[in-house]
Design a protein around this motif. Structure first.
Motif, PDB file in Angstrom:
ATOM      1  N   UNK A  22      63.113  37.921  37.614  1.00 35.76           N
ATOM      2  CA  UNK A  22      64.325  39.031  37.501  1.00 35.76           C
ATOM      3  C   UNK A  22      63.919  39.273  35.744  1.00 35.76           C
ATOM      4  N   UNK A  23      64.869  40.262  35.184  1.00 34.48           N
ATOM      5  CA  UNK A  23      64.604  40.403  33.886  1.00 34.48           C
ATOM      6  C   UNK A  23      64.471  39.337  32.710  1.00 34.48           C
ATOM      7  N   UNK A  24      63.506  39.175  32.188  1.00 34.55           N
ATOM      8  CA  UNK A  24      63.309  38.123  31.407  1.00 34.55           C
ATOM      9  C   UNK A  24      63.110  36.831  31.968  1.00 34.55           C
ATOM     10  N   UNK A  25      63.265  36.730  33.161  1.00 34.82           N
ATOM     11  CA  UNK A  25      63.077  35.228  33.949  1.00 34.82           C
ATOM     12  C   UNK A  25      61.856  34.918  34.473  1.00 34.82           C
ATOM     13  N   UNK A  26      60.773  34.423  33.441  1.00 31.59           N
ATOM     14  CA  UNK A  26      59.578  34.120  34.004  1.00 31.59           C
ATOM     15  C   UNK A  26      59.331  33.028  34.711  1.00 31.59           C
ATOM     16  N   UNK A  27      58.624  33.032  35.747  1.00 32.62           N
ATOM     17  CA  UNK A  27      58.094  32.035  36.951  1.00 32.62           C
ATOM     18  C   UNK A  27      56.825  31.302  36.662  1.00 32.62           C
ATOM     19  N   UNK A  28      56.097  32.379  36.094  1.00 36.04           N
ATOM     20  CA  UNK A  28      54.411  31.892  35.770  1.00 36.04           C
ATOM     21  C   UNK A  28      54.065  32.867  34.795  1.00 36.04           C
ATOM     22  N   UNK A  29      53.408  32.221  33.865  1.00 39.97           N
ATOM     23  CA  UNK A  29      52.775  33.017  32.696  1.00 39.97           C
ATOM     24  C   UNK A  29      51.260  32.333  32.651  1.00 39.97           C
ATOM     25  N   UNK A  30      50.290  33.230  33.087  1.00 36.42           N
ATOM     26  CA  UNK A  30      48.987  32.615  33.224  1.00 36.42           C
ATOM     27  C   UNK A  30      47.855  33.564  32.432  1.00 36.42           C
ATOM     28  N   UNK A  31      46.357  33.120  32.685  1.00 40.03           N
ATOM     29  CA  UNK A  31      45.600  33.916  32.147  1.00 40.03           C
ATOM     30  C   UNK A  31      44.310  33.658  32.874  1.00 40.03           C
ATOM     31  N   UNK A  32      43.396  34.518  33.283  1.00 39.01           N
ATOM     32  CA  UNK A  32      42.132  34.342  33.938  1.00 39.01           C
ATOM     33  C   UNK A  32      41.094  34.646  33.172  1.00 39.01           C
ATOM     34  N   UNK A  33      40.068  34.163  33.123  1.00 37.18           N
ATOM     35  CA  UNK A  33      38.831  34.313  32.631  1.00 37.18           C
ATOM     36  C   UNK A  33      37.680  34.091  33.409  1.00 37.18           C
ATOM     37  N   UNK A  34      36.799  35.059  33.531  1.00 38.05           N
ATOM     38  CA  UNK A  34      35.550  35.001  34.312  1.00 38.05           C
ATOM     39  C   UNK A  34      34.423  35.719  33.652  1.00 38.05           C
ATOM     40  N   UNK A  35      33.387  34.684  33.306  1.00 35.46           N
ATOM     41  CA  UNK A  35      32.066  35.185  32.637  1.00 35.46           C
ATOM     42  C   UNK A  35      31.252  35.028  33.848  1.00 35.46           C
ATOM     43  N   UNK A  36      30.305  36.031  33.968  1.00 35.02           N
ATOM     44  CA  UNK A  36      29.468  35.952  35.287  1.00 35.02           C
ATOM     45  C   UNK A  36      28.057  36.848  35.002  1.00 35.02           C
ATOM     46  N   UNK A  37      27.295  36.120  35.369  1.00 37.56           N
ATOM     47  CA  UNK A  37      25.792  36.789  35.438  1.00 37.56           C
ATOM     48  C   UNK A  37      25.677  37.700  36.650  1.00 37.56           C
ATOM     49  N   UNK A  38      26.672  37.619  37.568  1.00 35.34           N
ATOM     50  CA  UNK A  38      26.784  38.555  38.437  1.00 35.34           C
ATOM     51  C   UNK A  38      27.534  39.935  38.350  1.00 35.34           C
ATOM     52  N   UNK A  47      30.692  43.161  38.477  1.00 39.05           N
ATOM     53  CA  UNK A  47      32.052  43.299  37.931  1.00 39.05           C
ATOM     54  C   UNK A  47      32.695  42.991  39.239  1.00 39.05           C
ATOM     55  N   UNK A  48      32.512  43.343  40.516  1.00 41.04           N
ATOM     56  CA  UNK A  48      33.397  42.998  41.690  1.00 41.04           C
ATOM     57  C   UNK A  48      33.365  41.385  41.841  1.00 41.04           C
ATOM     58  N   UNK A  49      32.518  40.760  41.660  1.00 47.85           N
ATOM     59  CA  UNK A  49      32.720  39.447  41.835  1.00 47.85           C
ATOM     60  C   UNK A  49      33.483  39.011  40.684  1.00 47.85           C
ATOM     61  N   UNK A  50      33.412  39.344  39.453  1.00 48.26           N
ATOM     62  CA  UNK A  50      34.373  38.660  38.490  1.00 48.26           C
ATOM     63  C   UNK A  50      35.732  39.113  38.781  1.00 48.26           C
ATOM     64  N   UNK A  51      36.076  40.541  39.256  1.00 49.00           N
ATOM     65  CA  UNK A  51      37.337  41.033  39.549  1.00 49.00           C
ATOM     66  C   UNK A  51      38.059  40.220  40.926  1.00 49.00           C
ATOM     67  N   UNK A  52      36.962  39.787  41.675  1.00 51.07           N
ATOM     68  CA  UNK A  52      37.649  38.976  42.867  1.00 51.07           C
ATOM     69  C   UNK A  52      38.112  37.613  42.535  1.00 51.07           C
ATOM     70  N   UNK A  53      36.975  37.135  41.755  1.00 49.70           N
ATOM     71  CA  UNK A  53      37.471  35.698  41.170  1.00 49.70           C
ATOM     72  C   UNK A  53      38.830  35.521  40.478  1.00 49.70           C
ATOM     73  N   UNK A  54      38.945  36.522  39.708  1.00 50.41           N
ATOM     74  CA  UNK A  54      40.346  36.724  38.884  1.00 50.41           C
ATOM     75  C   UNK A  54      41.378  36.875  40.004  1.00 50.41           C
ATOM     76  N   UNK A  55      41.204  37.746  40.945  1.00 50.60           N
ATOM     77  CA  UNK A  55      42.226  37.830  41.844  1.00 50.60           C
ATOM     78  C   UNK A  55      42.550  36.677  42.799  1.00 50.60           C
ATOM     79  N   UNK A  56      41.454  35.716  42.960  1.00 47.40           N
ATOM     80  CA  UNK A  56      41.576  34.435  43.889  1.00 47.40           C
ATOM     81  C   UNK A  56      42.580  33.384  42.893  1.00 47.40           C
ATOM     82  N   UNK A  57      42.123  33.536  41.614  1.00 45.02           N
ATOM     83  CA  UNK A  57      42.798  32.492  40.501  1.00 45.02           C
ATOM     84  C   UNK A  57      44.397  32.921  40.520  1.00 45.02           C
ATOM     85  N   UNK A  58      44.586  34.257  40.384  1.00 43.38           N
ATOM     86  CA  UNK A  58      45.920  34.592  40.545  1.00 43.38           C
ATOM     87  C   UNK A  58      46.703  34.255  41.755  1.00 43.38           C
TER      88      UNK A  58
END
Length: 165
Positions: free
Chosen positions: A125-141, A143-154
């Motif tokens: 709800x407004x101002x009611x944070x259930x989760x606050x997080x950050x994702x980070x991927x560094x990859x030699x692959x 950008x699709x791979x990095x985006x998918x990894x972030x989505x899986x983390x989330x």
């Protein structure tokens, strides 16, 4: 014998990918996630960020739905109407450096790696944070791979946060 072995290996792969199930409301119904991607036009490479978001948005929806959530895309988080079992998930790309594909291919050893950093917030709800997080991927692959990894983390973090409700 070989056919059986291949079937067992494939079954193991598919069940391990789908082993994460969505958290459920106390009455057993699926949670609804309204998902908003903040395109963060302040980044210097906003056109590249837009390309990443164009991939991430439907990919995250698919991952969340496959996990068992009901997903509703949002174009305006201010219009979110809270309710029982309904949450707002906001994802913001805070840094994207595509690196150098040529360096990745020619040099290797991490040269030219891309970096994708995000923040995500889950509200009940407004101002009611259930989760606050950050994702980070560094990859030699790519950008699709990095985006998918972030989505899986989330997805993992959202499920963890909602499992304790």
């Amino acid at each position: 014998m070989i056919r059986t072995l291949v079937a067992v290996v494939l079954l193991g792969l598919t069940t391990s990918c789908a082993s994460q199930r969505a958290a459920r409301a106390p009455d057993g119904s699926p949670y609804t996630l309204e998902v908003f991607f903040d395109r963060n036009s302040a980044l210097k490479n906003a056109d590249q960020v837009a390309q990443v978001v164009e991939f991430m948005e439907p990919d995250l929806r698919n991952i969340l739905e496959d996990t068992g959530y009901v997903v509703v895309p949002s174009s305006n988080p201010e219009a979110f109407v809270p309710g029982p079992g309904r949450f707002l998930l906001i994802i913001r790309i805070v840094n994207y450096n595509p690196g150098s594909k040529a360096a990745r291919m020619l040099v290797g050893f991490g040269a030219g790696s891309l970096v994708l950093d995000t923040q995500h917030l889950l509200y009940s709800g407004p101002g009611q944070i259930v989760l606050q997080g950050a994702g980070s991927v560094g990859s030699a692959r790519d950008w699709n791979y990095a985006a998918r990894k972030i989505n899986q983390q989330v997805t993992r973090e959202v499920t963890g946060a909602l499992s304790t409700r």
